[in-house]
Design a protein around this motif. Structure first.
Motif, PDB file in Angstrom:
ATOM      1  N   ARG A  41      88.973 -37.634  47.193  1.00 35.35           N
ATOM      2  CA  ARG A  41      88.514 -36.799  46.081  1.00 35.35           C
ATOM      3  C   ARG A  41      87.570 -35.710  46.553  1.00 35.35           C
ATOM      4  O   ARG A  41      87.637 -34.573  46.118  1.00 35.35           O
ATOM      5  CB  ARG A  41      87.828 -37.690  45.043  1.00 35.35           C
ATOM      6  N   LYS A  42      86.679 -36.051  47.488  1.00 36.08           N
ATOM      7  CA  LYS A  42      85.644 -35.123  47.947  1.00 36.08           C
ATOM      8  C   LYS A  42      86.045 -34.324  49.185  1.00 36.08           C
ATOM      9  O   LYS A  42      85.339 -33.402  49.581  1.00 36.08           O
ATOM     10  CB  LYS A  42      84.346 -35.875  48.240  1.00 36.08           C
ATOM     11  N   GLY A  43      87.142 -34.710  49.833  1.00 38.82           N
ATOM     12  CA  GLY A  43      87.628 -33.958  50.980  1.00 38.82           C
ATOM     13  C   GLY A  43      86.861 -34.189  52.268  1.00 38.82           C
ATOM     14  O   GLY A  43      86.753 -33.287  53.092  1.00 38.82           O
ATOM     15  N   PHE A  44      86.313 -35.386  52.462  1.00 39.63           N
ATOM     16  CA  PHE A  44      85.679 -35.670  53.749  1.00 39.63           C
ATOM     17  C   PHE A  44      86.485 -36.741  54.473  1.00 39.63           C
ATOM     18  O   PHE A  44      87.282 -37.448  53.883  1.00 39.63           O
ATOM     19  CB  PHE A  44      84.199 -36.070  53.599  1.00 39.63           C
ATOM     20  N   SER A  45      86.286 -36.808  55.773  1.00 43.05           N
ATOM     21  CA  SER A  45      87.037 -37.784  56.556  1.00 43.05           C
ATOM     22  C   SER A  45      86.202 -39.036  56.778  1.00 43.05           C
ATOM     23  O   SER A  45      84.978 -39.004  56.722  1.00 43.05           O
ATOM     24  CB  SER A  45      87.493 -37.186  57.883  1.00 43.05           C
ATOM     25  N   LEU A  46      86.910 -40.108  57.031  1.00 42.21           N
ATOM     26  CA  LEU A  46      86.284 -41.407  57.245  1.00 42.21           C
ATOM     27  C   LEU A  46      86.405 -41.823  58.702  1.00 42.21           C
ATOM     28  O   LEU A  46      87.272 -41.327  59.423  1.00 42.21           O
ATOM     29  CB  LEU A  46      86.973 -42.471  56.386  1.00 42.21           C
ATOM     30  N   HIS A  47      85.563 -42.756  59.091  1.00 43.37           N
ATOM     31  CA  HIS A  47      85.732 -43.415  60.377  1.00 43.37           C
ATOM     32  C   HIS A  47      86.919 -44.374  60.245  1.00 43.37           C
ATOM     33  O   HIS A  47      87.378 -44.686  59.133  1.00 43.37           O
ATOM     34  CB  HIS A  47      84.487 -44.227  60.739  1.00 43.37           C
ATOM     35  N   GLU A  48      87.386 -44.885  61.357  1.00 47.06           N
ATOM     36  CA  GLU A  48      88.416 -45.913  61.316  1.00 47.06           C
ATOM     37  C   GLU A  48      87.833 -47.162  60.675  1.00 47.06           C
ATOM     38  O   GLU A  48      86.630 -47.417  60.742  1.00 47.06           O
ATOM     39  CB  GLU A  48      88.905 -46.234  62.731  1.00 47.06           C
ATOM     40  N   THR A  49      88.688 -47.967  60.066  1.00 41.38           N
ATOM     41  CA  THR A  49      88.249 -49.189  59.396  1.00 41.38           C
ATOM     42  C   THR A  49      87.442 -50.080  60.319  1.00 41.38           C
ATOM     43  O   THR A  49      86.437 -50.675  59.903  1.00 41.38           O
ATOM     44  CB  THR A  49      89.468 -49.952  58.834  1.00 41.38           C
ATOM     45  N   LYS A  50      87.827 -50.156  61.588  1.00 39.04           N
ATOM     46  CA  LYS A  50      87.117 -51.043  62.512  1.00 39.04           C
ATOM     47  C   LYS A  50      85.659 -50.632  62.691  1.00 39.04           C
ATOM     48  O   LYS A  50      84.806 -51.470  62.954  1.00 39.04           O
ATOM     49  CB  LYS A  50      87.841 -51.130  63.855  1.00 39.04           C
ATOM     50  N   TYR A  51      85.342 -49.355  62.528  1.00 43.59           N
ATOM     51  CA  TYR A  51      83.964 -48.885  62.614  1.00 43.59           C
ATOM     52  C   TYR A  51      83.117 -49.539  61.512  1.00 43.59           C
ATOM     53  O   TYR A  51      82.048 -50.088  61.777  1.00 43.59           O
ATOM     54  CB  TYR A  51      83.926 -47.359  62.479  1.00 43.59           C
ATOM     55  N   TYR A  52      83.609 -49.467  60.269  1.00 48.96           N
ATOM     56  CA  TYR A  52      82.876 -50.047  59.143  1.00 48.96           C
ATOM     57  C   TYR A  52      82.809 -51.573  59.260  1.00 48.96           C
ATOM     58  O   TYR A  52      81.778 -52.174  58.957  1.00 48.96           O
ATOM     59  CB  TYR A  52      83.523 -49.644  57.815  1.00 48.96           C
ATOM     60  N   CYS A  53      83.898 -52.183  59.716  1.00 41.04           N
ATOM     61  CA  CYS A  53      83.913 -53.647  59.903  1.00 41.04           C
ATOM     62  C   CYS A  53      82.874 -54.070  60.927  1.00 41.04           C
ATOM     63  O   CYS A  53      82.130 -55.039  60.708  1.00 41.04           O
ATOM     64  CB  CYS A  53      85.294 -54.117  60.350  1.00 41.04           C
ATOM     65  N   ALA A  54      82.816 -53.365  62.037  1.00 42.47           N
ATOM     66  CA  ALA A  54      81.865 -53.719  63.095  1.00 42.47           C
ATOM     67  C   ALA A  54      80.428 -53.574  62.602  1.00 42.47           C
ATOM     68  O   ALA A  54      79.584 -54.449  62.853  1.00 42.47           O
ATOM     69  CB  ALA A  54      82.098 -52.846  64.326  1.00 42.47           C
ATOM     70  N   MET A  55      80.137 -52.506  61.885  1.00 44.73           N
ATOM     71  CA  MET A  55      78.790 -52.289  61.360  1.00 44.73           C
ATOM     72  C   MET A  55      78.422 -53.398  60.375  1.00 44.73           C
ATOM     73  O   MET A  55      77.326 -53.962  60.436  1.00 44.73           O
ATOM     74  CB  MET A  55      78.692 -50.926  60.688  1.00 44.73           C
TER      75      MET A  55
END
Length: 167
Positions: A57-71
């Motif tokens: 919706r906002k037009g920004f990119s995300l890190h890979e899922t594994k980044y958020y999982c690791a954090m």
């Protein structure tokens, strides 16, 4: 960063009049905030889904899922993380935010909301309840993360994001 010193009532009264009004509005609509500070992985699917919706919706990119999982796993292993999830009166998740606590400061790291039900009052209540929980956990400050300095043209695309955090 916002100081969490003093009583909850005093902290709430420091908010802008409109912010207080929006928090009360969300409460009157029976918006429920659930704090998840144990078994974070059980709520990760809500987090990932809302982050994807918000990014699209906002037009920004995300890190890979594994980044958020690791954090999440690192902070969770130290019992220094939580999700705050907003639900409507029917029990549908509306918004979520992920927080990590480090040295007495609660950092609001990531968050997202459902496209069809995003509104300012839900977001304000979510942050208020996150602050209350952080204060109960012994935090002395709450960090919304970086914002662009007002009038700094280099970050003009961050205006909406920064304005939200200031409010």
């Amino acid at each position: 960063e916002l100081s969490l010193a003093g009583t909850e009532e005093a902290l709430f009264e420091q908010f802008h009049k409109q912010t207080r009004k929006l928090v009360r509005k969300a409460q009157s609509l029976n918006t429920k905030i659930v704090i998840v500070d144990d078994a974070l992985s059980d709520s990760f699917h809500i987090f990932e889904s809302m982050m994807r919706e918000t990014a699209a919706r906002k037009g920004f990119s995300l890190h890979e899922t594994k980044y958020y999982c690791a954090m999440m796993q690192m902070a969770s292993a130290r019992s220094d993380a939580f999700f705050a999830i907003a639900y409507d009166a029917e029990g549908k998740a509306l918004a979520i935010s992920f927080h990590a606590i480090v040295d007495g400061c609660c950092y609001a790291l990531f968050g997202g909301s459902r496209t069809e039900r995003r509104d300012a009052h839900t977001a304000r209540l979510l942050k208020w309840e996150s602050m209350r929980f952080a204060k109960q956990r012994g935090c002395t400050t709450f960090s919304f993360g970086g914002i662009a300095a007002e009038g700094d043209r280099r970050y003009r695309d961050w205006k909406g994001f920064s304005d939200f955090k200031r409010s």
